[in-house]
Design a protein around this motif. Structure first.
Motif, PDB file in Angstrom:
ATOM      1  N   CYS A 274       5.613   3.378   5.676  1.00  0.00           N
ATOM      2  CA  CYS A 274       5.154   2.111   6.246  1.00  0.00           C
ATOM      3  C   CYS A 274       5.878   1.877   7.577  1.00  0.00           C
ATOM      4  CB  CYS A 274       5.469   0.994   5.253  1.00  0.00           C
ATOM      5  SG  CYS A 274       4.951  -0.617   5.794  1.00  0.00           S
ATOM      6  N   LEU A 275       5.117   1.542   8.605  1.00  0.00           N
ATOM      7  CA  LEU A 275       5.689   1.312   9.939  1.00  0.00           C
ATOM      8  C   LEU A 275       5.442  -0.135  10.352  1.00  0.00           C
ATOM      9  CD1 LEU A 275       6.879   2.546  12.630  1.00  0.00           C
ATOM     10  CD2 LEU A 275       4.501   2.885  13.331  1.00  0.00           C
ATOM     11  N   VAL A 276       6.524  -0.826  10.700  1.00  0.00           N
ATOM     12  CA  VAL A 276       6.394  -2.246  11.065  1.00  0.00           C
ATOM     13  C   VAL A 276       7.272  -2.563  12.279  1.00  0.00           C
ATOM     14  CG1 VAL A 276       5.901  -2.988   8.700  1.00  0.00           C
ATOM     15  CG2 VAL A 276       8.265  -2.948   9.482  1.00  0.00           C
ATOM     16  N   VAL A 277       7.034  -3.717  12.856  1.00  0.00           N
ATOM     17  CA  VAL A 277       7.893  -4.172  13.954  1.00  0.00           C
ATOM     18  C   VAL A 277       9.185  -4.754  13.354  1.00  0.00           C
ATOM     19  CG1 VAL A 277       5.954  -4.660  15.500  1.00  0.00           C
ATOM     20  CG2 VAL A 277       6.868  -6.495  14.048  1.00  0.00           C
ATOM     21  N   GLY A 278      10.139  -5.003  14.225  1.00  0.00           N
ATOM     22  CA  GLY A 278      11.401  -5.577  13.753  1.00  0.00           C
ATOM     23  C   GLY A 278      11.264  -7.057  13.400  1.00  0.00           C
ATOM     24  N   GLY A 279      12.386  -7.678  13.049  1.00  0.00           N
ATOM     25  CA  GLY A 279      12.415  -9.119  12.774  1.00  0.00           C
ATOM     26  C   GLY A 279      11.380  -9.549  11.747  1.00  0.00           C
ATOM     27  N   PRO A 280      10.380 -10.314  12.166  1.00  0.00           N
ATOM     28  CA  PRO A 280       9.408 -10.822  11.190  1.00  0.00           C
ATOM     29  C   PRO A 280       8.646  -9.717  10.470  1.00  0.00           C
ATOM     30  CG  PRO A 280       8.748 -11.354  13.466  1.00  0.00           C
ATOM     31  CD  PRO A 280      10.148 -10.834  13.519  1.00  0.00           C
ATOM     32  N   GLY A 281       8.407  -8.600  11.163  1.00  0.00           N
ATOM     33  CA  GLY A 281       7.694  -7.492  10.513  1.00  0.00           C
ATOM     34  C   GLY A 281       8.492  -6.972   9.335  1.00  0.00           C
ATOM     35  N   VAL A 282       9.814  -6.858   9.531  1.00  0.00           N
ATOM     36  CA  VAL A 282      10.677  -6.379   8.448  1.00  0.00           C
ATOM     37  C   VAL A 282      10.707  -7.401   7.312  1.00  0.00           C
ATOM     38  CG1 VAL A 282      13.068  -5.814   7.844  1.00  0.00           C
ATOM     39  CG2 VAL A 282      12.089  -4.961   9.979  1.00  0.00           C
ATOM     40  N   LEU A 283      10.798  -8.673   7.694  1.00  0.00           N
ATOM     41  CA  LEU A 283      10.835  -9.709   6.645  1.00  0.00           C
ATOM     42  C   LEU A 283       9.579  -9.660   5.788  1.00  0.00           C
ATOM     43  CD1 LEU A 283      12.369 -12.742   8.562  1.00  0.00           C
ATOM     44  CD2 LEU A 283      13.439 -11.335   6.796  1.00  0.00           C
ATOM     45  N   HIS A 284       8.416  -9.503   6.437  1.00  0.00           N
ATOM     46  CA  HIS A 284       7.169  -9.428   5.651  1.00  0.00           C
ATOM     47  C   HIS A 284       7.164  -8.177   4.770  1.00  0.00           C
ATOM     48  CE1 HIS A 284       4.922 -12.018   8.865  1.00  0.00           C
ATOM     49  NE2 HIS A 284       5.848 -12.685   8.212  1.00  0.00           N
ATOM     50  N   ALA A 285       7.677  -7.075   5.328  1.00  0.00           N
ATOM     51  CA  ALA A 285       7.658  -5.809   4.574  1.00  0.00           C
ATOM     52  C   ALA A 285       8.689  -5.792   3.453  1.00  0.00           C
ATOM     53  CB  ALA A 285       7.893  -4.638   5.518  1.00  0.00           C
ATOM     54  N   MET A 286       9.586  -6.758   3.430  1.00  0.00           N
ATOM     55  CA  MET A 286      10.556  -6.826   2.329  1.00  0.00           C
ATOM     56  C   MET A 286       9.860  -6.966   0.989  1.00  0.00           C
ATOM     57  SD  MET A 286      13.988  -8.881   3.168  1.00  0.00           S
ATOM     58  CE  MET A 286      14.836  -8.379   1.677  1.00  0.00           C
ATOM     59  N   ALA A 287       8.670  -7.535   1.029  1.00  0.00           N
ATOM     60  CA  ALA A 287       7.909  -7.674  -0.223  1.00  0.00           C
ATOM     61  C   ALA A 287       7.681  -6.300  -0.837  1.00  0.00           C
ATOM     62  CB  ALA A 287       6.585  -8.361   0.067  1.00  0.00           C
ATOM     63  N   GLY A 288       7.334  -5.335   0.005  1.00  0.00           N
ATOM     64  CA  GLY A 288       7.104  -3.973  -0.493  1.00  0.00           C
ATOM     65  C   GLY A 288       8.392  -3.320  -0.949  1.00  0.00           C
ATOM     66  N   ILE A 289       9.489  -3.675  -0.283  1.00  0.00           N
ATOM     67  CA  ILE A 289      10.782  -3.086  -0.668  1.00  0.00           C
ATOM     68  C   ILE A 289      11.157  -3.553  -2.076  1.00  0.00           C
ATOM     69  CG2 ILE A 289      13.264  -3.040  -0.107  1.00  0.00           C
ATOM     70  CD1 ILE A 289      12.433  -3.224   2.870  1.00  0.00           C
ATOM     71  N   GLY A 290      10.991  -4.842  -2.319  1.00  0.00           N
ATOM     72  CA  GLY A 290      11.251  -5.364  -3.676  1.00  0.00           C
ATOM     73  C   GLY A 290      10.325  -4.717  -4.683  1.00  0.00           C
ATOM     74  N   ASN A 291       9.089  -4.549  -4.279  1.00  0.00           N
ATOM     75  CA  ASN A 291       8.099  -3.961  -5.182  1.00  0.00           C
ATOM     76  C   ASN A 291       8.429  -2.501  -5.494  1.00  0.00           C
ATOM     77  OD1 ASN A 291       5.568  -4.612  -6.523  1.00  0.00           O
ATOM     78  ND2 ASN A 291       4.664  -3.029  -5.229  1.00  0.00           N
ATOM     79  N   ALA A 292       8.896  -1.773  -4.474  1.00  0.00           N
ATOM     80  CA  ALA A 292       9.257  -0.362  -4.680  1.00  0.00           C
ATOM     81  C   ALA A 292      10.454  -0.262  -5.625  1.00  0.00           C
ATOM     82  CB  ALA A 292       9.577   0.300  -3.347  1.00  0.00           C
TER      83      ALA A 292
ATOM     84  N   ALA B 272       0.845  -1.205   0.000  1.00  0.00           N
ATOM     85  CA  ALA B 272       0.000   0.000   0.000  1.00  0.00           C
ATOM     86  C   ALA B 272       0.878   1.252   0.000  1.00  0.00           C
ATOM     87  CB  ALA B 272      -0.913   0.006   1.220  1.00  0.00           C
ATOM     88  N   ALA B 273       1.925   1.243   0.811  1.00  0.00           N
ATOM     89  CA  ALA B 273       2.789   2.431   0.879  1.00  0.00           C
ATOM     90  C   ALA B 273       3.476   2.689  -0.464  1.00  0.00           C
ATOM     91  CB  ALA B 273       3.819   2.267   1.990  1.00  0.00           C
ATOM     92  N   THR B 274       3.847   1.624  -1.179  1.00  0.00           N
ATOM     93  CA  THR B 274       4.494   1.840  -2.493  1.00  0.00           C
ATOM     94  C   THR B 274       3.511   2.495  -3.460  1.00  0.00           C
ATOM     95  OG1 THR B 274       3.950  -0.389  -3.308  1.00  0.00           O
ATOM     96  CG2 THR B 274       6.097  -0.116  -2.310  1.00  0.00           C
ATOM     97  N   ALA B 275       2.278   2.020  -3.455  1.00  0.00           N
ATOM     98  CA  ALA B 275       1.288   2.576  -4.383  1.00  0.00           C
ATOM     99  C   ALA B 275       0.947   4.015  -4.013  1.00  0.00           C
ATOM    100  CB  ALA B 275       0.020   1.719  -4.374  1.00  0.00           C
ATOM    101  N   TYR B 276       0.912   4.292  -2.719  1.00  0.00           N
ATOM    102  CA  TYR B 276       0.629   5.661  -2.265  1.00  0.00           C
ATOM    103  C   TYR B 276       1.740   6.600  -2.757  1.00  0.00           C
ATOM    104  CZ  TYR B 276      -0.946   9.366   0.909  1.00  0.00           C
ATOM    105  OH  TYR B 276      -1.421  10.541   1.439  1.00  0.00           O
ATOM    106  N   GLY B 277       2.977   6.120  -2.729  1.00  0.00           N
ATOM    107  CA  GLY B 277       4.103   6.910  -3.235  1.00  0.00           C
ATOM    108  C   GLY B 277       3.928   7.206  -4.719  1.00  0.00           C
TER     109      GLY B 277
END
Ligand code: ADP
Length: 587
Positions: free
Chosen positions: A69-87, A55-60
């Motif tokens: 995008c705000l996430v927790v560390g560890g697993p939160g970052v791993l899940h959010a990596m999907a958006g990083i690749g997408n961005a 969502a944050a990538t599309a908003y950009g």
């Protein structure tokens, strides 16, 4: 007066003009979210970090400023990596803020401990850890870096002792709009000369032009010069699809016949068949205009002619250099484009009328289109289309015309399945929440967000329907349900049950890898959280549900059972389109 780290982080974001944060909280980042809400920033809490980061990538992309995008560390970052690749893949600006364990506990096996900086450094434009004292400068520089130049990800690691510490507020330095570079004037002159003498010129308009909000200068360029243009899937709408110079319905003819091509904000990657044979004419001069120098000359782009610069500025330079010149549209190229358009549109019209139940893709999209157009004509620009799923995205692309920019999002450069619902939430926030970013980009009047989802694509993020319902987002979702990835593998319930039985018994001939549940009741996902669900099978039911769904003020899922199990060869028209390098070819 001293403030908590969480307050300082929220203040820095507020001073940067951030109006929406997408995320998923836990300890300790929940304090940042709460402080942000207290400052009037909207926090959209997702069910999975993956969807939040999408969502944050599309908003950009939609607002032209980094999505946060705000996430927790560890697993939160791993899940959010999907958006990083997408961005990165899509060149969208994204700022990820993530919690991490206390600095003094490093290497001790702390709660959600992970070295996120090492993990993310190769995948982001900047990945840094903030100290308590450096909060404004770290966040500002990550925000600016993700945005300036080609869009990508800025990542800030926020240890628990930083979030929970106490420090003094230092004002964030103002980050003005991203700088815009002009092209070398001598090159503009050469390009203008090539265009003037071209027999078959073409302008390719990509999603970089849409992101750059360059519609005004590009519309002037095409209207003044009459050069045929071709939008990429997300470049649609920079110029109206109804424009007489649009070659989208004659795509193959346009690419194959062009001799001088100006590419405005698109890469010569798989979406444009690398600019190579057999889709393109081997002798075409392909001239890229891009903000990123590294992109110029890639694949079959002409490095000598390519220009680095901002599309808005370079297009104006080109316009000035082409003053008084118009392409002769009685050319053989334009005649070929017209013939191809007539032929291809006739084929599409035929497929829209196939009258059988279960419905075909063509008929399904035609019914949706006819109904939506009655409620909101395309010229009004009142609908944003989000589309994903192999067939659903591919077939619907040419069915739904868009007349204005940034009204169509799809799986994009990465062909990422599962972005749809996050993108829809982002579009709702960009267009329907009052915010300064929205007023500089898309018009701020309420738009209906419409998702066209394959049943497989929908499955990636279906809990986000609850997110939509919680925030009262009136998003309309069509699930085009053929019981599988691509075409599934069964054409009726008996056949499906037989295969399922084989799977259960572990005998040969069980469910295929492309098989999903038979006629799954996806509409119930809306019903379970205060939305409305429809299960439809006929054109009449679909038209009624579409109209009611359009008018609803809650999320709506229309589950459309369509023709399934066509045992066609699995293929994707966009692939297999480039020649393999010859063995003796040298780089
Ligand atoms: P598409 O998917 O539509 O083919 P791509 O995402 O491949 O488009 O390409 C978009 C391109 O636009 C990227 O190479 C990016 O660097 C470029 N771009 C983005 N903003 C600008 C801008 N303001 N001026 C010039 N190029 C830009």
């Amino acid at each position: 007066m001293s403030s908590s780290g969480a307050q300082l982080i929220a203040q820095a974001l507020h001073e940067l003009g951030v109006r929406v944060i997408f995320g998923l909280v836990g300890i300790p980042v929940v304090q940042i979210a709460e402080e942000a809400i207290a400052l009037g920033i909207r926090f959209i809490a997702f069910r999975n970090e993956q969807a939040a980061s999408y969502a944050a990538t599309a908003y950009g992309y939609l607002t032209g400023r980094p999505g946060v995008c705000l996430v927790v560390g560890g697993p939160g970052v791993l899940h959010a990596m999907a958006g990083i690749g997408n961005a990165s893949a899509n060149a969208f600006p994204l700022l990820i803020l993530a919690g991490s364990s206390e600095t003094h506990l490093v290497t001790k096996g702390a709660f959600q401990e992970m070295d996120a900086i090492s993990l993310l450094s190769p995948h982001t434009k900047i990945a840094v850890r903030s100290s308590l004292d450096s909060i404004p400068q770290t966040i500002t520089n990550a925000y600016r870096t993700s945005w300036y130049g080609r869009g990508g990800t800025g990542f800030v690691d926020l240890p628990a002792d930083v979030i929970q510490g106490e420090g003094d507020h230092i004002s964030t330095r103002i980050v003005p709009a991203a700088p815009r570079a002009a092209a070398d004037p001598a090159k503009v002159k050469v390009i203008a000369g090539l265009l003037r003498s071209a027999k078959a010129p073409l302008v390719v308009v990509g999603k970089g032009a849409s992101y750059a909000q360059a519609e005004s200068s590009i519309r002037k360029l095409i209207n003044q010069t009459k050069i045929p243009f071709l939008p990429t899937p997300m470049g649609k709408g920079v110029l109206p699809d109804s424009h007489s110079s649009n070659t989208a319905s004659a795509r193959s003819t346009a690419l194959k016949g062009a001799d001088v091509v100006i590419v405005l904000g698109a890469r010569l990657n798989w979406i444009l068949h690398f600019g190579e044979e057999p889709k393109w004419n081997a002798n075409a001069k392909i001239i890229q205009v891009d903000i990123s120098a590294e992109e110029l000359g890639k694949n079959n782009g002409n490095a000598e002619l390519a220009v680095i610069g901002d599309i808005n500025v370079v297009t104006e330079q080109l316009l000035a250099a082409l003053q008084g010149w118009q392409y002769d549209t009685s050319s053989a190229y334009v005649q070929a484009l017209k013939a191809s358009t007539v032929k291809n549109e006739a084929t599409a019209a035929k497929s829209a009328k196939v009258d059988k139940i279960p419905m075909t893709y063509g008929r399904t999209f035609d019914v949706i289109k006819q109904t939506l157009h009655k409620l909101s004509p395309p010229e009004d620009g009142g609908i944003v289309y989000i589309s994903e799923g192999a067939n659903t995205m591919d077939i619907s692309r040419s069915v739904f015309p868009v007349e204005h920019p940034r009204l169509r999002l799809d799986a994009g450069t990465y062909a990422t399945m599962g972005v749809g619902l996050g993108y829809a939430i982002a579009a709702h926030c960009a267009y329907n929440l009052p915010s300064p970013e929205a007023s500089s980009g898309p018009k701020s009047s309420h738009k209906k967000i419409v998702c066209l989802e394959g049943d497989s694509a929908f499955g990636f993020s279906l809990p986000e329907v609850e997110t939509m319902a919680r925030y009262g987002m009136d998003i309309l979702i069509f699930v085009v349900n053929n019981g599988g990835v691509y075409h599934g593998d069964s054409s009726d319930s008996d056949a499906w049950l037989r295969l399922q039985q084989n799977s259960k018994q572990g005998v040969k001939g069980g469910l295929r890898s492309t098989s999903l549940g038979w006629e799954v009741g996806y509409e119930k996902v809306a019903e379970m959280c205060g939305g409305i669900g429809y299960l439809v099978r006929t054109p009449e039911e679909l038209a009624r549900a579409t109209e009611e769904g359009y008018k609803a003020t809650v999320p709506v899922v229309i589950n459309i059972i369509i023709e399934a199990g066509q045992a066609k060869k699995l293929e994707f028209a966009w692939q297999n389109s480039s020649k393999k390098p010859k063995k003796e070819a040298k780089l």
